[in-house]
Design a protein around this motif. Structure first.
Motif, PDB file in Angstrom:
ATOM      1  N   LEU A   1       0.670  -1.110  -0.023  1.00  0.00           N
ATOM      2  CA  LEU A   1       0.078  -0.097   0.020  1.00  0.00           C
ATOM      3  C   LEU A   1       0.778   1.321  -0.030  1.00  0.00           C
ATOM      4  O   LEU A   1       1.714   1.385   0.707  1.00  0.00           O
ATOM      5  CB  LEU A   1      -0.924  -0.065   1.303  1.00  0.00           C
ATOM      6  N   LEU A   2       0.581   2.127  -0.956  1.00  0.00           N
ATOM      7  CA  LEU A   2       1.500   3.281  -0.789  1.00  0.00           C
ATOM      8  C   LEU A   2       0.387   4.450  -0.590  1.00  0.00           C
ATOM      9  O   LEU A   2      -1.070   4.485  -0.880  1.00  0.00           O
ATOM     10  CB  LEU A   2       1.781   3.635  -2.363  1.00  0.00           C
ATOM     11  N   VAL A   3       0.758   5.415   0.355  1.00  0.00           N
ATOM     12  CA  VAL A   3      -0.034   6.545   0.675  1.00  0.00           C
ATOM     13  C   VAL A   3       0.627   7.733   0.547  1.00  0.00           C
ATOM     14  O   VAL A   3       1.781   7.939   0.840  1.00  0.00           O
ATOM     15  CB  VAL A   3      -0.562   6.318   2.332  1.00  0.00           C
ATOM     16  N   HIS A   4      -0.098   8.905   0.114  1.00  0.00           N
ATOM     17  CA  HIS A   4       0.428  10.208   0.219  1.00  0.00           C
ATOM     18  C   HIS A   4      -0.835  11.191   0.418  1.00  0.00           C
ATOM     19  O   HIS A   4      -2.043  11.064  -0.537  1.00  0.00           O
ATOM     20  CB  HIS A   4       0.830  10.780  -1.324  1.00  0.00           C
ATOM     21  N   GLU A   5      -0.917  11.647   1.543  1.00  0.00           N
ATOM     22  CA  GLU A   5      -2.212  12.519   2.160  1.00  0.00           C
ATOM     23  C   GLU A   5      -3.313  11.220   2.068  1.00  0.00           C
ATOM     24  O   GLU A   5      -3.380  10.486   2.541  1.00  0.00           O
ATOM     25  CB  GLU A   5      -2.271  13.723   1.295  1.00  0.00           C
ATOM     26  N   ASN A   6      -4.385  11.879   1.120  1.00  0.00           N
ATOM     27  CA  ASN A   6      -5.443  11.012   1.077  1.00  0.00           C
ATOM     28  C   ASN A   6      -5.555  10.050  -0.193  1.00  0.00           C
ATOM     29  O   ASN A   6      -6.628   9.731  -0.463  1.00  0.00           O
ATOM     30  CB  ASN A   6      -6.859  11.929   1.060  1.00  0.00           C
ATOM     31  N   PHE A   7      -4.413  10.014  -0.695  1.00  0.00           N
ATOM     32  CA  PHE A   7      -4.095   8.997  -1.990  1.00  0.00           C
ATOM     33  C   PHE A   7      -3.591   7.758  -1.565  1.00  0.00           C
ATOM     34  O   PHE A   7      -2.604   7.760  -1.066  1.00  0.00           O
ATOM     35  CB  PHE A   7      -3.339  10.126  -2.979  1.00  0.00           C
ATOM     36  N   ARG A   8      -4.384   6.671  -1.768  1.00  0.00           N
ATOM     37  CA  ARG A   8      -3.950   5.378  -1.379  1.00  0.00           C
ATOM     38  C   ARG A   8      -4.047   4.527  -2.650  1.00  0.00           C
ATOM     39  O   ARG A   8      -4.925   4.432  -3.149  1.00  0.00           O
ATOM     40  CB  ARG A   8      -4.707   4.926  -0.087  1.00  0.00           C
ATOM     41  N   VAL A   9      -2.844   3.635  -2.599  1.00  0.00           N
ATOM     42  CA  VAL A   9      -2.843   2.766  -3.785  1.00  0.00           C
ATOM     43  C   VAL A   9      -2.265   1.338  -3.457  1.00  0.00           C
ATOM     44  O   VAL A   9      -1.207   1.188  -2.590  1.00  0.00           O
ATOM     45  CB  VAL A   9      -2.091   3.149  -4.856  1.00  0.00           C
ATOM     46  N   VAL A  10      -3.176   0.084  -3.621  1.00  0.00           N
ATOM     47  CA  VAL A  10      -2.539  -1.025  -3.413  1.00  0.00           C
ATOM     48  C   VAL A  10      -2.402  -1.686  -4.789  1.00  0.00           C
ATOM     49  O   VAL A  10      -2.725  -1.466  -5.721  1.00  0.00           O
ATOM     50  CB  VAL A  10      -3.433  -1.985  -2.526  1.00  0.00           C
ATOM     51  N   HIS A  11      -1.344  -2.662  -4.803  1.00  0.00           N
ATOM     52  CA  HIS A  11      -1.160  -3.545  -5.952  1.00  0.00           C
ATOM     53  C   HIS A  11      -1.635  -4.814  -5.957  1.00  0.00           C
ATOM     54  O   HIS A  11      -1.171  -5.743  -5.087  1.00  0.00           O
ATOM     55  CB  HIS A  11       0.390  -3.308  -6.154  1.00  0.00           C
ATOM     56  N   VAL A  12      -1.803  -5.524  -7.208  1.00  0.00           N
ATOM     57  CA  VAL A  12      -2.026  -6.652  -7.349  1.00  0.00           C
ATOM     58  C   VAL A  12      -0.850  -7.844  -7.448  1.00  0.00           C
ATOM     59  O   VAL A  12      -0.627  -8.675  -7.061  1.00  0.00           O
ATOM     60  CB  VAL A  12      -2.836  -7.123  -8.688  1.00  0.00           C
ATOM     61  N   SER A  13       0.273  -6.943  -8.158  1.00  0.00           N
ATOM     62  CA  SER A  13       1.412  -7.513  -8.389  1.00  0.00           C
ATOM     63  C   SER A  13       2.547  -6.221  -8.066  1.00  0.00           C
ATOM     64  O   SER A  13       2.395  -5.065  -8.260  1.00  0.00           O
ATOM     65  CB  SER A  13       1.994  -8.342  -9.546  1.00  0.00           C
ATOM     66  N   THR A  14       3.979  -6.534  -7.676  1.00  0.00           N
ATOM     67  CA  THR A  14       4.856  -5.660  -7.394  1.00  0.00           C
ATOM     68  C   THR A  14       6.227  -5.700  -8.104  1.00  0.00           C
ATOM     69  O   THR A  14       6.285  -5.497  -9.405  1.00  0.00           O
ATOM     70  CB  THR A  14       5.011  -5.061  -5.920  1.00  0.00           C
TER      71      THR A  14
END
Length: 333
Positions: free
Chosen positions: A147-160
């Motif tokens: 999970l990447l987070v910047h302020e209210n912006f959140r992203v998770v990944h199916v693969s990395t």
């Protein structure tokens, strides 16, 4: 502490030199005490003191004093600052190994990692593609995501950390559904009661009804449908070029990206700001969190920055963000 030849020790000093940090947490650095002492000089913070310990019980947890669990791995004269080296790769691995054990044993409530260098890690004989895989292996975790987070912006990944060709092959319904569920749970742990999840498409225009690829029809849509049947507010697949601006604006609480760069690029465009006029980074903010682990792990969202190591100029913003999220997650847990 991260790679001892990197900016990790320096930004750790900068972060823990802020007395307000001690109002939220009781910080303990895992690393080499003498390297941290050198970082005090590099950053001009010789008003602070390093307190070496060999157990959590001996920590003082006082502003102005940086407690360091001294593993004594790197000898003076061995450290190659601002360079990839086997000894630094070994040290960085051993620091991570120790902090994971402390967390598993319940001696610390959360772990925060500075950057390590993947090439150095592999030179030392530890064949992992990064922190995430070390944590998963040492905790026996099979289901996890970044999970990447910047302020209210959140992203998770199916693969990395796989090739782009392999990443496309990994877009399968069970994994997409698994990550949607993890995303929903993570938002709830952060206090978001009814998280709205935007799911990215894999292909241009989310496949255009099969014209540019069928992964959306065969894998992603069935995963979203099942998630919605479970009561999860998942929407998509949304073409990424419109999904991320919506997420940045607050349309979604979290985004499920299909692969590494699809999620990393928009978040880092938001969090990393380069000052061209003065030739330096004005902001390097954002947090990397591993979800699905039995212990809490947050991290800086940047690399070892060897080009800045030893100069004392690197920003501690991302590390402070990571500390804040570790505290938040520990509080909810």
């Amino acid at each position: 502490m991260g790679d001892p030849g990197s900016i990790g020790p320096e930004i750790t000093v900068k972060a823990l030199g802020n007395p307000s940090v001690y109002e939220k947490i009781r910080p303990l650095v895992i690393g080499d005490a003498w390297v941290m002492e050198e970082a005090l000089k590099i950053t001009g913070r010789e008003d602070l003191a390093v307190h070496p310990v060999d157990s959590v019980e001996k920590c003082r947890f006082k502003p102005g004093i940086i407690d360091v669990f001294d593993l004594k791995i790197v000898d003076r004269g061995e450290l190659l600052r601002a360079e990839v080296s086997k000894i630094s790769g070994e040290a960085a691995f051993r620091y991570v190994e120790k902090v994971i054990r402390l967390a598993r044993d319940g001696e610390v409530d959360a772990t925060v990692t500075n950057a390590l260098n993947k090439e150095a890690l592999n030179l030392a004989g530890h064949h992992y593609s990064g922190h995430t895989e070390i944590y998963a292996h040492m905790t026996g975790t099979k289901s996890y995501t970044m999970l990447l987070v910047h302020e209210n912006f959140r992203v998770v990944h199916v693969s990395t950390h796989v090739s782009l060709r392999q990443a496309c092959d990994l877009v399968k319904k069970p994994r997409v559904l698994e990550v949607i569920r993890i995303a929903d749970q993570a938002c709830r742990q952060m206090g978001i009661q009814k998280p709205k999840i935007g799911v990215a498409g894999l292909n241009p225009h989310s496949g255009e009804n099969g014209l540019f690829g069928k992964e959306e029809i065969e894998e992603i849509i069935p995963a979203i449908t099942e998630a919605r049947d479970e009561g999860i507010l998942a929407e998509g697949p949304v073409p990424p070029d419109s999904l991320f601006p919506k997420a940045r604006g607050g349309w979604y609480d979290i985004v499920v990206a299909m692969y590494h760069d699809q999620g990393h690029i928009p978040l880092k465009v938001a969090g990393f700001v380069y000052d061209r006029e003065h030739g330096k980074w004005e902001a390097v903010s954002g947090v990397n969190i591993t979800l699905g682990l039995p212990i809490i792990r947050t991290s800086v969202d940047h690399g070892t920055a060897f080009d800045q190591a030893g100069k004392g100029t690197a920003s501690e913003a991302s590390l402070l963000n990571a500390i804040e999220y570790a505290s938040l997650l520990a509080g909810h847990r």
